[in-house]
Design a protein around this motif. Structure first.
Motif, PDB file in Angstrom:
ATOM      1  N   THR A   5      17.051  76.103   7.041  1.00 24.35           N
ATOM      2  CA  THR A   5      17.401  76.632   5.234  1.00 24.35           C
ATOM      3  C   THR A   5      16.433  76.013   4.424  1.00 24.35           C
ATOM      4  O   THR A   5      15.582  76.634   3.741  1.00 24.35           O
ATOM      5  CB  THR A   5      18.801  77.325   5.611  1.00 24.35           C
ATOM      6  N   GLU A   6      16.673  75.036   4.692  1.00 19.62           N
ATOM      7  CA  GLU A   6      16.399  74.117   3.733  1.00 19.62           C
ATOM      8  C   GLU A   6      15.044  73.216   3.687  1.00 19.62           C
ATOM      9  O   GLU A   6      14.236  73.340   2.626  1.00 19.62           O
ATOM     10  CB  GLU A   6      17.136  72.605   3.621  1.00 19.62           C
ATOM     11  N   TRP A   7      14.351  73.551   5.195  1.00 21.15           N
ATOM     12  CA  TRP A   7      12.981  72.098   5.344  1.00 21.15           C
ATOM     13  C   TRP A   7      12.863  73.841   6.728  1.00 21.15           C
ATOM     14  O   TRP A   7      13.031  73.654   7.997  1.00 21.15           O
ATOM     15  CB  TRP A   7      12.903  71.259   6.172  1.00 21.15           C
ATOM     16  N   PRO A   8      12.269  75.020   6.507  1.00 22.42           N
ATOM     17  CA  PRO A   8      11.926  75.620   7.512  1.00 22.42           C
ATOM     18  C   PRO A   8      10.574  75.683   7.722  1.00 22.42           C
ATOM     19  O   PRO A   8      10.382  76.373   9.198  1.00 22.42           O
ATOM     20  CB  PRO A   8      11.527  77.635   6.775  1.00 22.42           C
ATOM     21  N   GLN A   9       9.761  74.712   7.026  1.00 22.49           N
ATOM     22  CA  GLN A   9       8.987  74.028   7.831  1.00 22.49           C
ATOM     23  C   GLN A   9       8.937  73.166   9.595  1.00 22.49           C
ATOM     24  O   GLN A   9       7.938  72.703  10.257  1.00 22.49           O
ATOM     25  CB  GLN A   9       7.401  73.169   6.684  1.00 22.49           C
ATOM     26  N   THR A  44      11.429  61.890  13.662  1.00 22.31           N
ATOM     27  CA  THR A  44      11.096  61.851  13.349  1.00 22.31           C
ATOM     28  C   THR A  44      10.084  62.444  12.903  1.00 22.31           C
ATOM     29  O   THR A  44       9.297  62.833  11.677  1.00 22.31           O
ATOM     30  CB  THR A  44      10.066  60.583  13.729  1.00 22.31           C
ATOM     31  N   GLU A  45       9.775  63.754  14.037  1.00 20.03           N
ATOM     32  CA  GLU A  45       8.864  64.137  13.737  1.00 20.03           C
ATOM     33  C   GLU A  45       9.594  65.485  12.789  1.00 20.03           C
ATOM     34  O   GLU A  45       8.135  66.339  12.308  1.00 20.03           O
ATOM     35  CB  GLU A  45       8.694  65.162  16.068  1.00 20.03           C
ATOM     36  N   LEU A  46      10.838  65.906  12.686  1.00 17.49           N
ATOM     37  CA  LEU A  46      11.245  67.003  12.001  1.00 17.49           C
ATOM     38  C   LEU A  46      11.117  66.556  10.491  1.00 17.49           C
ATOM     39  O   LEU A  46      10.143  67.347   9.542  1.00 17.49           O
ATOM     40  CB  LEU A  46      12.937  66.500  12.359  1.00 17.49           C
ATOM     41  N   MET A  47      10.838  64.764  10.188  1.00 19.59           N
ATOM     42  CA  MET A  47      10.323  64.444   8.689  1.00 19.59           C
ATOM     43  C   MET A  47       9.465  64.567   8.789  1.00 19.59           C
ATOM     44  O   MET A  47       8.926  64.596   7.279  1.00 19.59           O
ATOM     45  CB  MET A  47      11.455  62.710   9.077  1.00 19.59           C
ATOM     46  N   GLN A  48       8.088  63.905   9.720  1.00 18.59           N
ATOM     47  CA  GLN A  48       7.191  64.282   9.064  1.00 18.59           C
ATOM     48  C   GLN A  48       7.096  65.978   8.414  1.00 18.59           C
ATOM     49  O   GLN A  48       6.092  66.149   7.572  1.00 18.59           O
ATOM     50  CB  GLN A  48       6.008  64.574  10.106  1.00 18.59           C
ATOM     51  N   ALA A  49       7.371  66.757   9.249  1.00 15.97           N
ATOM     52  CA  ALA A  49       7.245  68.302   9.337  1.00 15.97           C
ATOM     53  C   ALA A  49       7.697  68.953   8.039  1.00 15.97           C
ATOM     54  O   ALA A  49       7.413  69.703   7.048  1.00 15.97           O
ATOM     55  CB  ALA A  49       7.672  68.749  10.183  1.00 15.97           C
ATOM     56  N   ALA A  50       9.074  67.729   7.529  1.00 16.78           N
ATOM     57  CA  ALA A  50       9.956  68.459   6.098  1.00 16.78           C
ATOM     58  C   ALA A  50       8.768  68.020   4.897  1.00 16.78           C
ATOM     59  O   ALA A  50       9.174  68.024   3.884  1.00 16.78           O
ATOM     60  CB  ALA A  50      11.476  68.038   6.273  1.00 16.78           C
ATOM     61  N   GLY A  51       7.657  67.005   5.218  1.00 15.47           N
ATOM     62  CA  GLY A  51       6.932  65.840   4.595  1.00 15.47           C
ATOM     63  C   GLY A  51       8.314  65.487   3.694  1.00 15.47           C
ATOM     64  O   GLY A  51       7.810  64.984   2.784  1.00 15.47           O
ATOM     65  N   LEU A  52       8.746  63.905   4.500  1.00 13.84           N
ATOM     66  CA  LEU A  52       9.540  63.723   3.967  1.00 13.84           C
ATOM     67  C   LEU A  52       9.307  61.507   5.376  1.00 13.84           C
ATOM     68  O   LEU A  52      10.057  61.087   4.579  1.00 13.84           O
ATOM     69  CB  LEU A  52      11.393  64.008   4.088  1.00 13.84           C
ATOM     70  N   ALA A  53       8.027  61.877   5.903  1.00 12.78           N
ATOM     71  CA  ALA A  53       8.222  60.734   6.475  1.00 12.78           C
ATOM     72  C   ALA A  53       6.607  59.968   5.878  1.00 12.78           C
ATOM     73  O   ALA A  53       6.110  61.263   5.103  1.00 12.78           O
ATOM     74  CB  ALA A  53       8.236  60.828   7.822  1.00 12.78           C
TER      75      ALA A  53
END
Length: 70
Positions: free
Chosen positions: A18-22, A61-70
């Motif tokens: 919900t917070e990071w649909p990307q 790590t992949e989730l963080m990259q997709a969310a633009g947090l890494a």
């Protein structure tokens, strides 16, 4: 309530998506059925990685990259 953090080990998958649909395409990439799952409000990244035999650090790590947090 404080800010939600993607790497919070207690963050339910439903809240994460919900917070990071990307991040949804990352779950789809691994053929995970987490998107829209009724257990999503209760399962965490740790639970999902255990269920799908994924390396948690790599997946996070992949989730963080997709969310633009890494």
């Amino acid at each position: 309530m404080g800010r939600v953090h993607l790497d919070d080990p207690d963050l339910p998958l439903a809240d994460l998506m919900t917070e990071w649909p990307q991040t949804i395409p990352v779950f789809v990439k691994y053929n995970m059925l987490c998107v829209g799952c009724l257990i999503g409000p209760f399962h965490t990244v740790t639970d999902a990685c255990a269920e799908y035999s994924l390396d948690q650090e790599t997946f996070l790590t992949e989730l963080m990259q997709a969310a633009g947090l890494a």
